[in-house]
Design a protein around this motif. Structure first.
Motif, PDB file in Angstrom:
ATOM      1  N   ARG A   1      22.030  62.152  42.198  1.00 58.14           N
ATOM      2  CA  ARG A   1      21.222  63.189  42.843  1.00 58.14           C
ATOM      3  C   ARG A   1      21.663  63.300  44.296  1.00 58.14           C
ATOM      4  O   ARG A   1      22.318  62.395  44.824  1.00 58.14           O
ATOM      5  CB  ARG A   1      19.726  62.849  42.780  1.00 58.14           C
ATOM      6  CG  ARG A   1      19.392  61.479  43.328  1.00 58.14           C
ATOM      7  CD  ARG A   1      17.989  61.037  42.958  1.00 58.14           C
ATOM      8  NE  ARG A   1      17.820  59.606  43.104  1.00 58.14           N
ATOM      9  CZ  ARG A   1      17.556  58.984  44.243  1.00 58.14           C
ATOM     10  NH1 ARG A   1      17.426  59.694  45.358  1.00 58.14           N
ATOM     11  NH2 ARG A   1      17.429  57.675  44.294  1.00 58.14           N
ATOM     12  N   GLY A   2      21.324  64.397  44.939  1.00 59.24           N
ATOM     13  CA  GLY A   2      21.697  64.566  46.334  1.00 59.24           C
ATOM     14  C   GLY A   2      21.550  65.993  46.788  1.00 59.24           C
ATOM     15  O   GLY A   2      20.880  66.819  46.153  1.00 59.24           O
ATOM     16  N   ASN A   3      22.174  66.300  47.921  1.00 63.82           N
ATOM     17  CA  ASN A   3      22.124  67.646  48.464  1.00 63.82           C
ATOM     18  C   ASN A   3      23.354  67.903  49.317  1.00 63.82           C
ATOM     19  O   ASN A   3      23.990  66.969  49.832  1.00 63.82           O
ATOM     20  CB  ASN A   3      20.838  67.866  49.281  1.00 63.82           C
ATOM     21  CG  ASN A   3      20.677  66.846  50.387  1.00 63.82           C
ATOM     22  OD1 ASN A   3      21.414  66.845  51.369  1.00 63.82           O
ATOM     23  ND2 ASN A   3      19.697  65.955  50.230  1.00 63.82           N
ATOM     24  N   VAL A   4      23.670  69.159  49.467  1.00 64.96           N
ATOM     25  CA  VAL A   4      24.747  69.588  50.348  1.00 64.96           C
ATOM     26  C   VAL A   4      24.271  70.861  51.036  1.00 64.96           C
ATOM     27  O   VAL A   4      23.638  71.721  50.400  1.00 64.96           O
ATOM     28  CB  VAL A   4      26.066  69.825  49.568  1.00 64.96           C
ATOM     29  CG1 VAL A   4      25.905  70.888  48.507  1.00 64.96           C
ATOM     30  CG2 VAL A   4      27.198  70.181  50.527  1.00 64.96           C
TER      31      VAL A   4
ATOM     32  N   PRO B   1      27.350  70.992  58.905  1.00 64.98           N
ATOM     33  CA  PRO B   1      27.307  70.683  57.466  1.00 64.98           C
ATOM     34  C   PRO B   1      26.727  69.288  57.228  1.00 64.98           C
ATOM     35  O   PRO B   1      26.811  68.406  58.088  1.00 64.98           O
ATOM     36  CB  PRO B   1      28.779  70.739  57.063  1.00 64.98           C
ATOM     37  CG  PRO B   1      29.526  70.378  58.311  1.00 64.98           C
ATOM     38  CD  PRO B   1      28.709  70.915  59.453  1.00 64.98           C
ATOM     39  N   SER B   2      26.144  69.093  56.064  1.00 59.26           N
ATOM     40  CA  SER B   2      25.608  67.776  55.696  1.00 59.26           C
ATOM     41  C   SER B   2      25.760  67.567  54.194  1.00 59.26           C
ATOM     42  O   SER B   2      25.698  68.518  53.406  1.00 59.26           O
ATOM     43  CB  SER B   2      24.138  67.648  56.100  1.00 59.26           C
ATOM     44  OG  SER B   2      23.341  68.619  55.460  1.00 59.26           O
ATOM     45  N   PHE B   3      25.928  66.319  53.819  1.00 52.61           N
ATOM     46  CA  PHE B   3      26.107  65.956  52.411  1.00 52.61           C
ATOM     47  C   PHE B   3      25.454  64.594  52.188  1.00 52.61           C
ATOM     48  O   PHE B   3      25.667  63.657  52.953  1.00 52.61           O
ATOM     49  CB  PHE B   3      27.595  65.881  52.070  1.00 52.61           C
ATOM     50  CG  PHE B   3      27.885  65.286  50.715  1.00 52.61           C
ATOM     51  CD1 PHE B   3      27.666  66.017  49.562  1.00 52.61           C
ATOM     52  CD2 PHE B   3      28.378  63.993  50.605  1.00 52.61           C
ATOM     53  CE1 PHE B   3      27.928  65.468  48.311  1.00 52.61           C
ATOM     54  CE2 PHE B   3      28.646  63.444  49.361  1.00 52.61           C
ATOM     55  CZ  PHE B   3      28.419  64.179  48.206  1.00 52.61           C
ATOM     56  N   ASN B   4      24.625  64.497  51.147  1.00 55.39           N
ATOM     57  CA  ASN B   4      23.979  63.250  50.770  1.00 55.39           C
ATOM     58  C   ASN B   4      24.093  63.056  49.264  1.00 55.39           C
ATOM     59  O   ASN B   4      23.842  63.987  48.490  1.00 55.39           O
ATOM     60  CB  ASN B   4      22.494  63.257  51.162  1.00 55.39           C
ATOM     61  CG  ASN B   4      22.286  63.233  52.664  1.00 55.39           C
ATOM     62  OD1 ASN B   4      22.290  62.185  53.284  1.00 55.39           O
ATOM     63  ND2 ASN B   4      22.091  64.410  53.248  1.00 55.39           N
TER      64      ASN B   4
ATOM     65  N   ARG C   1      24.700  54.798  47.829  1.00 53.78           N
ATOM     66  CA  ARG C   1      24.279  55.943  48.625  1.00 53.78           C
ATOM     67  C   ARG C   1      25.380  56.292  49.637  1.00 53.78           C
ATOM     68  O   ARG C   1      25.913  55.404  50.328  1.00 53.78           O
ATOM     69  CB  ARG C   1      22.973  55.640  49.340  1.00 53.78           C
ATOM     70  CG  ARG C   1      22.255  56.878  49.863  1.00 53.78           C
ATOM     71  CD  ARG C   1      20.963  56.488  50.559  1.00 53.78           C
ATOM     72  NE  ARG C   1      19.987  55.895  49.675  1.00 53.78           N
ATOM     73  CZ  ARG C   1      19.119  56.571  48.943  1.00 53.78           C
ATOM     74  NH1 ARG C   1      19.150  57.895  48.953  1.00 53.78           N
ATOM     75  NH2 ARG C   1      18.244  55.940  48.188  1.00 53.78           N
ATOM     76  N   MET C   2      25.722  57.566  49.733  1.00 56.15           N
ATOM     77  CA  MET C   2      26.745  58.027  50.659  1.00 56.15           C
ATOM     78  C   MET C   2      26.253  59.280  51.372  1.00 56.15           C
ATOM     79  O   MET C   2      25.512  60.082  50.791  1.00 56.15           O
ATOM     80  CB  MET C   2      28.049  58.332  49.925  1.00 56.15           C
ATOM     81  CG  MET C   2      28.729  57.118  49.318  1.00 56.15           C
ATOM     82  SD  MET C   2      30.215  57.553  48.361  1.00 56.15           S
ATOM     83  CE  MET C   2      29.457  58.183  46.855  1.00 56.15           C
ATOM     84  N   SER C   3      26.680  59.445  52.613  1.00 51.94           N
ATOM     85  CA  SER C   3      26.314  60.648  53.350  1.00 51.94           C
ATOM     86  C   SER C   3      27.365  60.940  54.406  1.00 51.94           C
ATOM     87  O   SER C   3      28.084  60.047  54.866  1.00 51.94           O
ATOM     88  CB  SER C   3      24.941  60.491  54.019  1.00 51.94           C
ATOM     89  OG  SER C   3      25.005  59.584  55.095  1.00 51.94           O
ATOM     90  N   ALA C   4      27.450  62.205  54.790  1.00 48.98           N
ATOM     91  CA  ALA C   4      28.336  62.650  55.853  1.00 48.98           C
ATOM     92  C   ALA C   4      27.729  63.904  56.469  1.00 48.98           C
ATOM     93  O   ALA C   4      27.115  64.717  55.772  1.00 48.98           O
ATOM     94  CB  ALA C   4      29.745  62.941  55.329  1.00 48.98           C
ATOM     95  N   ALA C   5      27.881  64.055  57.787  1.00 46.81           N
ATOM     96  CA  ALA C   5      27.267  65.203  58.450  1.00 46.81           C
ATOM     97  C   ALA C   5      27.829  65.366  59.857  1.00 46.81           C
ATOM     98  O   ALA C   5      28.380  64.424  60.437  1.00 46.81           O
ATOM     99  CB  ALA C   5      25.751  65.046  58.520  1.00 46.81           C
TER     100      ALA C   5
END
Length: 852
Positions: free
Chosen positions: A550-553, A586-589, A601-605
C-alpha cells in the motif's frame, strides 16, 4: 495589490459560500449509503492501551508517521508537549530560559524547519524575547497538554499535507464532542514548584464538559485551563572574549500564567454530511525579571595578570584581577511580556457515492511582545580609587570565577542607580486560509483512490518597536528602594569564592517607578518590519494498495509571493521589496508486507520551508534608542528575496510487530539540502540611525547546501506483569557549506541521541521513568546577543506516579529534571571556554484529576 484585512474577510466569506454550494449539490445528488472503511477501533483507557494505539497509528499509516495518543482526557504523557515529543525516535528538543522544552528538531534538522499545526492548520504565535529571532516556530508554551487528544509526527510528507516542514510536520489534534460520551465531565487542580523557587508555588486547573444529543448528531465541547507555572534559571555568563570584556552571574525568574479555552461544536447533518466549528484562544502572561551582575568594560592595561594567563583575541587576560572597569553593576531587565493566539475555523466533510469532499475556512491571529522592557543599571565604577577590584578566571571549562573585593553583592547600599530605559516590542501574526479537498474512489488496477485539493493562505507578520522618553528619574536612587530579599542558588555555576547570592529586585515595582517618569512613547522606525505572503497550493495524490503493499504517490505545487517592508536608512519613508518563487514537490510512500507482522517501508520526497520573518525583513531591527551600557552596538537585517530551504529526502525502514503491543523498528534516512539559510555577523558603520556607530549586524547567509544522513532504531513492548518499555536511538551526521565554502555543522543536530522509558501499570497504580540523552549540538542560545552557540551533551531524567484512588479520581506526582542537569553553552567560534552555564532546577507538579 495585496488584499487588505477587509478584502481577506470578504475573500473568506466568498469561499465559504462556494464551499456551501459544493456541499449542497453533493448532498442532493448522492445516495444515502456511505463508504465503509476498515478502521481498527481501539478503546484507549490506560498507558498500555495508549502505547498500543500510537503503535497501530504508525503501523497502518501509508507514510512515515509516529504518534502519541492521550490515554484519556488530561492524560497526555507530559505537562510540556515538546518534552513528550522527545520520546519519539529521531526527535530532539531545545530548552528555553527556564529549562522547559521549547523547540522541536526532527532527524537533526534545525527546529525552525519543523512545521507545527493544529488539526492540520497553521497556528499564529509570537514570542517575547526581543533579542530572539522572529521565526515561524510554534510556541509550545501556548498549548495546554490537557487540550491535546494526541499528535502525529510526519517524517515523510504526503502531497495532501501542507508544505513547510523540511525537518517534518507535527500535527496537534484536539477533541470533538461526538467522539466522547454524552455529558463527559473532567476537571483537575494542580500545584507546581521549582527547587530554585524558595517555597513559591504555582497553581492552576482545567475543566471540560462535552454534551451531545441522544441522536448523536449534534454536540458541544468546551474546555478551559488556567495555570501559573514557576520557572527559574541561575546562570554564569562569560563574554570576556567577545570584545566588550563583560562577565557575570545572572538570575532569571518567570512566573508564567496561561489562560486558554477551546470550544468545538459538531453537527452531523446527515449520515454523509458533517460540520465542525472550532475556536481556540490562549493568553500567556510571561512577565519576567533577569538580573545580571556584571563586570563591564575591563581595562586590559590596568589588569593584574596571573602568571601564564591566556590572552583573549581582544587583548584581555582571561585570569587575573580587574583594577579598572566601566562598571561593577547589576544590569536588570523586567519585561511585562504577554502573548495571545487565537484560531477560528469551520470544517465540513461530505461522503457521496464513491467520493468525498471536505473543506476548511479559518483565521488565526496572534499578538505579543515584551510588553515593555524596563532596564536598569545599579552599582559603581571600578576606578582604582574606591577600593573595588574583581578577581576573575574566565579560562575554565565547566565553571566561572568572579570574586569582587571591597564590596558585598548582597549589600544594597553601594548599588546606586546609574540609569535606565524603557522600550517595548509589539508583534502581530495573522493568517487567513481556505482549502477544498476531494477524494474519488477508483478501480484503476492498484490505484484505489485519487485525492486533489487547493489551498490559499494570506499571511501578515508585523514587528514594531517603541522607546520611552524619560523625564525626571530623581526619585530612583538606589536598588534598596526595590529590594526584595536576595537571589541565591548560584553554587552549581560558579567556583572559587564567587558570590552565590546578591540583592534581588522587585521588578514590577521598578517597572512602575520607571514608567511613572515616561513623558512620551516614540516608535523606533528602524525596528519596523512587515512581511506579507500570498501562498497558493494545489495537489494531486494517488493512493494504491494490493494484497501485500500500500502507499501513495503525489505532486504538490506551491507558489509564494513575498513583500517585505521597512523604513529606509534615513527613517523618512517605508520601502518595500518583493520576492516570488514556485516549487513542485513530488512525494512517494510505499509499505510492503513482507510477512503478517513485518513491514518494509520506503519513502522519497522533495520538501521546502520558507525563511523566518527576521530573515526576510529588509530593515535593521533591534536598533538601540540610546548608547548601550555594554558598548556593543548590535542589530539584524534580512532579505525578502531569500530562497526557501529546499531538500530532497529518502528513507527506508523495517518494522516488526511481533505481538499486539510490541514492535522493533529500524530506518535509515537521508536529506540532501539544496539550499539553506544560516546567519553570519558583519560589521557596518550605520549613520542614519537613532544611535550612529559601528554595528555588529547579523544577516542571513544563503548556504550552498548540506547533507543529513542517519539511522533510527526503536523498540516498544508491554509485558503481562504490567511492566513495559519504550527505547529508541538516533544517529545523525549533518554537515553543510556556507556561501563562501566553509564547512559548518547544521543547527539542531546531535550526532547521537537516545531515550529510555520504563513504566508499570496496574488497576490502582501507574508509574513511569524516562531518561533522555543527546550529544552536543549547535543552536540559538539564551546568552546576551542571542547568537548561535554550541551546547554540550545533555541528560534529563523525568518521572511520574499516578494513584487511581477511585474509578473517577486520579492523584499524580510528576518530576522533571530529577538529576538537576546543568547545561553548558560554548562559543560558536570554537573557543574552549564556556559561554553560559545554566541551572534550571528540578520541577515538580502535584495534580488531582476527576472524570466521568
Amino acid at each position: 495589490m495585496r488584499p487588505s484585512t477587509f478584502k481577506k474577510n470578504v475573500l473568506a466569506t466568498n469561499i465559504a459560500i462556494l464551499l456551501g454550494s459544493v456541499v449542497s449539490v453533493g448532498a442532493y445528488a448522492a445516495d444515502e449509503a456511505a463508504v465503509d472503511e476498515n478502521i481498527e477501533k481501539i478503546e484507549v483507557r490506560g498507558m498500555r492501551a495508549s502505547n498500543k494505539a500510537a503503535m497501530n497509528e504508525k503501523r497502518f499509516s501509508n507514510a512515515v508517521v509516529d504518534a502519541i495518543t492521550a490515554e484519556d482526557i488530561g492524560k497526555f504523557p507530559d505537562k510540556n508537549i515538546a518534552e513528550s515529543l522527545q520520546r519519539i525516535a529521531g526527535v530532539s528538543i531545545n530548552r528555553g530560559f527556564v529549562g522547559e522544552g521549547a523547540e522541536v528538531s526532527i532527524r537533526g534538522v534545525d527546529p525552525n524547519l519543523t512545521q507545527v499545526q493544529m488539526n492540520g492548520q497553521f497556528v499564529a504565535s509570537t514570542a517575547w524575547f526581543s533579542q530572539g529571532s522572529n521565526d515561524r516556530g510554534f510556541n509550545m508554551d501556548l498549548m495546554p497538554s490537557e487540550m491535546i487528544a494526541g499528535l502525529e509526527v510526519y517524517k515523510s510528507p504526503v502531497a495532501s499535507l501542507d508544505e513547510g516542514g523540511v525537518g517534518g510536520t507535527v500535527i496537534l489534534k484536539t477533541r470533538k464532542p461526538l467522539d466522547l460520551d454524552k455529558n463527559t465531565v473532567y476537571f483537575s487542580a494542580e500545584g507546581n514548584t521549582n527547587t530554585l523557587a524558595d517555597s513559591e508555588y504555582g497553581v492552576g486547573g482545567s475543566a471540560l464538559y462535552s454534551w451531545k444529543n441522544d441522536e448523536e448528531t449534534f454536540g458541544i465541547l468546551a474546555m478551559v485551563s488556567s495555570l501559573e507555572q514557576i520557572g527559574r534559571g541561575r546562570k554564569a555568563e562569560n563574554y570576556w572574549e567577545e570584545g566588550w570584556s563583560a562577565s557575570g552571574i545572572a538570575g532569571f525568574d518567570q512566573d508564567r500564567t496561561r489562560d486558554a479555552f477551546d470550544i468545538t461544536a459538531q453537527f452531523q447533518a446527515t449520515d454523509d454530511l458533517g460540520f465542525v466549528l472550532h475556536a481556540f484562544r490562549t493568553n500567556v502572561d510571561a512577565t519576567n525579571t533577569n538580573q545580571n551582575f556584571l563586570v563591564i568594560g575591563a581595562d586590559a592595561d590596568s589588569m593584574t595578570n596571573t602568571d601564564g594567563s591566556r590572552i583573549a583575541p581582544n587583548g584581555l587576560p582571561l585570569t587575573g584581577t580587574v583594577n579598572k572597569a566601566n562598571w561593577l553593576a547589576q544590569d536588570t531587565n523586567t519585561r511585562r511580556a504577554e502573548m495571545t493566539s487565537s484560531v477560528v475555523d469551520l470544517t465540513f466533510d461530505y461522503q457521496g457515492d464513491g467520493y468525498e469532499v471536505s473543506g476548511t475556512i479559518g483565521k488565526t491571529f496572534a499578538d505579543g511582545g515584551n510588553g515593555g522592557n524596563a532596564n536598569g543599571l545599579w552599582g559603581q565604577k571600578i576606578d582604582g580609587i574606591n577600593g573595588i577590584t574583581v578577581d576573575i578566571d574566565m579560562d575554565l571549562q565547566d565553571s566561572m570565577k568572579l570574586v569582587p573585593n571591597g564590596v558585598d553583592l548582597a549589600d544594597a547600599s553601594w548599588q546606586d542607580f546609574q540609569g535606565g530605559s524603557l522600550a517595548r516590542t509589539e508583534l502581530e501574526d495573522e493568517e487567513v486560509y481556505a482549502q477544498l479537498d476531494s477524494k474519488i474512489l477508483v478501480d484503476w488496477g492498484a490505484v484505489s483512490s485519487i485525492e486533489t485539493g487547493v489551498k490559499y493562505r494570506s499571511h501578515d507578520n508585523t514587528y514594531r518597536g517603541f522607546g520611552a522618553t524619560l523625564g525626571d528619574t530623581s526619585h530612583i536612587t538606589n536598588i534598596n528602594q526595590f529590594a526584595d530579599g536576595t537571589l541565591s542558588d548560584f553554587d552549581e555555576v560558579v567556583t572559587g569564592g564567587t558570590p552565590t547570592s546578591y540583592v534581588k529586585i522587585n521588578g514590577e515595582s521598578y517597572w512602575n517607578a520607571l514608567n511613572s517618569a515616561v513623558t512620551s512613547w516614540d516608535e523606533q522606525l528602524g525596528n519596523y518590519s512587515k512581511i506579507e505572503e500570498d501562498i497558493f497550493a494545489a495537489y494531486v495524490q494517488g493512493n494504491f494498495d494490493g494484497e501485500y503493499y500500500r502507499g501513495n504517490v503525489g505532486l504538490r505545487y506551491v507558489n509564494t509571493k513575498t513583500t517585505g517592508s521597512a523604513y529606509n536608512g534615513n527613517l523618512t519613508a517605508i520601502d518595500s521589496s518583493d520576492g516570488e518563487y514556485s516549487d513542485f514537490l513530488p512525494s512517494f510512500n510505499l509499505a510492503v508486507d513482507l510477512a503478517d507482522d513485518v513491514i518494509l517501508r520506503m519513502s522519497a520526497a522533495k520538501v521546502m520551508t520558507r525563511a523566518g520573518y527576521s530573515q526576510l525583513a529588509p530593515g535593521y531591527s533591534g536598533l538601540p534608542s540610546e548608547p548601550p551600557e555594554s558598548g556593543r552596538y548590535q542589530t539584524r537585517r534580512g532579505d525578502p528575496g531569500l530562497d526557501p530551504f529546499r531538500a530532497t529526502q529518502m528513507d527506508i525502514g523495517l518494522e516488526w510487530y511481533y505481538n499486539e503491543s510490541s514492535m522493533l523498528t529500524g530506518a535509515i534516512f537521508s536529506k540532501d539540502i539544496a539550499s539553506f539559510i544560516s546567519t553570519k555577523t558583519i560589521y557596518e558603520d550605520l549613520v542614519d540611525v537613532p544611535v550612529p556607530g559601528r554595528y555588529e549586524v547579523v544577516v542571513p547567509d544563503q548556504g550552498r547546501g548540506g547533507k543529513i544522513e542517519g539511522l533510527e532504531l526503536q523498540w516498544q513492548t508491554s509485558f503481562d506483569n504490567g511492566l513495559g518499555a519504550l527505547v529508541n536511538y538516533t544517529y545523525v551526521d549533518a554537515k553543510g557549506q556556507t556561501d563562501n565554502g566553509d564547512s559548518i555543522v547544521l543547527p539542531g543536530s546531535s550526532r547521537n541521541s537516545f531515550n529510555l522509558t520504563g513504566f508499570y501499570e496496574s488497576d490502582i497504580f501507574t508509574a513511569r521513568l524516562a531518561y533522555t540523552n543527546r550529544s552536543e549540538f549547535f543552536a540559538e542560545g539564551t546568552a546576551i546577543g542571542a547568537g548561535a552557540d554550541s551546547f554540550d551533551a545533555q541528560d534529563f531524567l523525568d518521572a511520574s506516579v499516578t494513584f487511581h484512588a477511585t474509578d473517577f479520581l486520579d492523584i499524580s506526582l510528576e518530576g522533571v529534571n530529577l538529576l538537576n542537569e546543568i547545561t553548558y553553552q560554548r562559543h560558536s567560534t570554537g573557543a574552549e571556554t564556556v559561554r553560559v552555564i545554566t541551572d534550571n532546577g528540578s520541577r515538580y507538579t502535584l495534580k488531582a484529576a476527576f472524570r466521568f
